[in-house]
Design a protein around this motif. Structure first.
Motif, short mmCIF file in Angstrom:
data_model
loop_
_atom_site.label_atom_id
_atom_site.label_comp_id
_atom_site.label_asym_id
_atom_site.label_seq_id
_atom_site.Cartn_x
_atom_site.Cartn_y
_atom_site.Cartn_z
N SER A 96 0.83 -1.20 0.00
CA SER A 96 0.00 0.00 0.00
C SER A 96 0.87 1.25 0.00
CB SER A 96 -0.93 0.00 1.21
OG SER A 96 -0.19 0.15 2.42
N ILE A 97 0.35 2.31 -0.64
CA ILE A 97 1.04 3.59 -0.70
C ILE A 97 -0.01 4.69 -0.58
CG2 ILE A 97 1.11 3.33 -3.23
CD1 ILE A 97 3.55 5.43 -1.11
N VAL A 98 0.08 5.48 0.48
CA VAL A 98 -0.83 6.61 0.73
C VAL A 98 0.01 7.87 0.74
CG1 VAL A 98 -2.48 7.66 2.31
CG2 VAL A 98 -2.42 5.17 2.03
N VAL A 99 -0.31 8.83 -0.12
CA VAL A 99 0.43 10.08 -0.24
C VAL A 99 -0.55 11.23 -0.08
CG1 VAL A 99 1.89 11.51 -1.71
CG2 VAL A 99 2.13 9.03 -1.79
N ASP A 100 -0.29 12.08 0.91
CA ASP A 100 -1.15 13.23 1.18
C ASP A 100 -2.60 12.80 1.35
OD1 ASP A 100 -1.78 15.90 1.63
OD2 ASP A 100 -1.93 16.40 -0.50
N GLY A 101 -2.79 11.68 2.02
CA GLY A 101 -4.12 11.17 2.31
C GLY A 101 -4.80 10.43 1.18
N VAL A 102 -4.10 10.26 0.04
CA VAL A 102 -4.67 9.60 -1.13
C VAL A 102 -4.07 8.21 -1.27
CG1 VAL A 102 -4.98 9.67 -3.63
CG2 VAL A 102 -5.03 11.80 -2.29
N ASP A 103 -4.92 7.19 -1.33
CA ASP A 103 -4.48 5.82 -1.58
C ASP A 103 -4.22 5.68 -3.08
OD1 ASP A 103 -4.08 3.12 -1.91
OD2 ASP A 103 -5.83 2.51 -0.73
N LEU A 104 -2.95 5.67 -3.47
CA LEU A 104 -2.62 5.70 -4.89
C LEU A 104 -3.06 4.44 -5.63
CD1 LEU A 104 0.91 7.39 -4.95
CD2 LEU A 104 -1.36 8.42 -4.82
N ALA A 105 -3.19 3.34 -4.90
CA ALA A 105 -3.60 2.09 -5.55
C ALA A 105 -5.03 2.16 -6.06
CB ALA A 105 -3.44 0.92 -4.59
N THR A 106 -5.83 3.11 -5.58
CA THR A 106 -7.23 3.19 -5.97
C THR A 106 -7.45 4.11 -7.17
OG1 THR A 106 -7.74 5.09 -4.53
CG2 THR A 106 -7.87 2.89 -3.55
N LEU A 107 -6.40 4.77 -7.66
CA LEU A 107 -6.56 5.77 -8.71
C LEU A 107 -6.59 5.14 -10.10
CD1 LEU A 107 -4.07 8.54 -7.47
CD2 LEU A 107 -6.51 8.27 -6.93
N ASN A 108 -7.56 5.54 -10.91
CA ASN A 108 -7.50 5.18 -12.32
C ASN A 108 -6.57 6.17 -13.03
OD1 ASN A 108 -8.98 7.55 -12.77
ND2 ASN A 108 -10.93 6.46 -12.91
N ASP A 109 -6.42 6.02 -14.34
CA ASP A 109 -5.46 6.85 -15.06
C ASP A 109 -5.80 8.34 -14.97
OD1 ASP A 109 -4.00 4.66 -15.72
OD2 ASP A 109 -4.65 4.56 -17.82
N ASP A 110 -7.07 8.68 -15.12
CA ASP A 110 -7.46 10.09 -15.04
C ASP A 110 -7.20 10.66 -13.65
OD1 ASP A 110 -8.24 10.12 -17.68
OD2 ASP A 110 -10.37 9.77 -17.24
N ALA A 111 -7.55 9.90 -12.63
CA ALA A 111 -7.33 10.36 -11.26
C ALA A 111 -5.85 10.48 -10.94
CB ALA A 111 -8.02 9.42 -10.28
N ALA A 112 -5.04 9.57 -11.49
CA ALA A 112 -3.59 9.65 -11.28
C ALA A 112 -3.02 10.90 -11.94
CB ALA A 112 -2.91 8.40 -11.84
N SER A 113 -3.50 11.24 -13.14
CA SER A 113 -3.08 12.48 -13.80
C SER A 113 -3.46 13.70 -12.98
CB SER A 113 -3.70 12.58 -15.20
OG SER A 113 -3.18 11.60 -16.06
N GLU A 114 -4.67 13.69 -12.44
CA GLU A 114 -5.12 14.79 -11.59
C GLU A 114 -4.26 14.90 -10.34
OE1 GLU A 114 -7.72 17.99 -10.55
OE2 GLU A 114 -7.37 16.92 -12.43
N PHE A 115 -3.92 13.77 -9.75
CA PHE A 115 -3.07 13.76 -8.57
C PHE A 115 -1.70 14.37 -8.87
CE2 PHE A 115 0.28 11.71 -6.09
CZ PHE A 115 -0.17 11.90 -4.79
N ARG A 116 -1.10 13.94 -9.98
CA ARG A 116 0.21 14.50 -10.35
C ARG A 116 0.12 15.99 -10.63
NH1 ARG A 116 0.30 9.73 -13.43
NH2 ARG A 116 -0.25 10.91 -15.29
N ARG A 117 -0.95 16.40 -11.27
CA ARG A 117 -1.08 17.80 -11.68
C ARG A 117 -1.13 18.74 -10.48
NH1 ARG A 117 -5.47 17.32 -14.54
NH2 ARG A 117 -4.35 16.88 -16.46
N HIS A 118 -1.78 18.31 -9.40
CA HIS A 118 -2.06 19.24 -8.30
C HIS A 118 -1.32 18.92 -7.01
CE1 HIS A 118 -5.12 21.53 -10.41
NE2 HIS A 118 -5.57 20.39 -10.91
N ARG A 119 -0.76 17.74 -6.87
CA ARG A 119 -0.18 17.38 -5.57
C ARG A 119 1.30 17.06 -5.62
NH1 ARG A 119 -4.50 15.10 -1.51
NH2 ARG A 119 -6.44 15.40 -2.67
N VAL A 120 1.85 16.89 -6.82
CA VAL A 120 3.25 16.49 -6.93
C VAL A 120 3.97 17.41 -7.90
CG1 VAL A 120 4.84 14.59 -7.40
CG2 VAL A 120 2.55 14.08 -6.55
N GLY A 121 5.17 17.81 -7.53
CA GLY A 121 6.05 18.52 -8.45
C GLY A 121 7.24 17.65 -8.81
N PHE A 122 7.64 17.68 -10.09
CA PHE A 122 8.73 16.84 -10.57
C PHE A 122 9.90 17.70 -11.04
CE2 PHE A 122 4.97 14.23 -10.89
CZ PHE A 122 5.40 12.95 -10.56
#
Length: 263
Positions: A63-89
């Motif tokens: 399991s991996i939870v980042v900023d309260g979000v369980d990443l294993a539950t994200l579909n592709d669109d939700a993962a893109s949204e997560f990267r866009r607003h919660r992670v900087g690369f």
């Protein structure tokens, strides 16, 4: 609650008839307000761990939870949204668009988030000033040094105000002086807000000296994840930088074969 909570992460890839285990039960807990370095030999699993933390890849198990979000539950669109607003690369090769000015490169994530160029410019210019490049806002990447380009990339990574910045060998293409300046800046970014964290993958032990905490990855395992924080190197300083991020829209994720697949 920890900003990052990873438990028993396993990531396997199929290589021909064999399965290679890049992560083998890796666990760690990370809080905000830290500059964390991940070190280890090539092939140890460092980049795989970074990809999973950034929702670029998913674990085979664990399991991996980042900023309260369980990443294993994200579909592709939700993962893109997560990267866009919660992670900087932040990348080793900067990944700047050569035809755009420095401030336009910084503003790019906001444009991809449906903001207008005019509305994004004030924030982009502010961040350029905060990373010490207020006099370079109209310069294109070809007119900047390597250290300056990486500062532009850091400013870009902050523009969406993420909680987590992930830096993959950010000093790998820089001379020692420019690299030290970039590391001092990343330390300031990590400490600027108590709920923000910078995690850097690096091969360079001296780069890890700037960190509050050093985690070693070897043979797919995280070693001593609860070690006492290391003091940051005091001799280098840089202007504090406020928060934000980059990495937007549909981008390649990583399939079980180890190859990238388009979202």
């Amino acid at each position: 609650m920890a900003l990052v909570e990873a438990t028993d992460l396993v990531r396997e890839y199929r290589m021909g008839d064999e399965r290679v285990r890049a992560l083998d039960g890796a666990s760690l807990s990370l809080d905000g307000g830290q500059f964390v370095s991940v070190i280890g030999p090539s092939g140890a699993g460092k980049s795989t761990l970074l990809h999973i933390l950034g929702a670029l890849d998913v674990p085979t198990s664990g399991s991996i939870v980042v900023d309260g979000v369980d990443l294993a539950t994200l579909n592709d669109d939700a993962a893109s949204e997560f990267r866009r607003h919660r992670v900087g690369f932040i990348f080793q090769f900067f990944n700047l668009v050569p035809t755009l000015s420095a401030w336009e490169n910084v503003a790019l994530p906001m444009l991809l988030d449906s903001k207008s160029l005019s509305s994004a410019k004030p924030r982009a210019v502010e961040l350029m000033e905060r990373v010490g490049l207020g006099d370079r806002i109209e310069h294109r990447p070809s007119e900047l040094s390597g250290g300056q380009m990486q500062r532009v990339a850091i400013a870009r990574s902050l523009i969406m105000e993420p909680k987590i910045l992930l830096a993959d060998e950010p000093t790998g293409n820089l001379d020692s002086k420019s690299g030290a300046d970039v590391l001092a800046l990343l330390a300031d970014v990590a400490h600027d807000q108590p709920d923000r964290m910078v995690l850097m993958v690096t091969h360079a032990d001296d780069a890890a000296d700037f960190s509050d905490r050093v985690i070693t990855v070897r043979d797919g395992k995280v070693l001593d994840p609860g070690s006492r924080p290391q003091p940051a190197a005091p001799q280098h300083t840089a202007a504090p930088v406020p928060g934000a991020m980059w990495m937007t829209g549909p981008i390649p994720r990583i399939g079980d074969s180890g190859r990238h697949r388009a979202e």
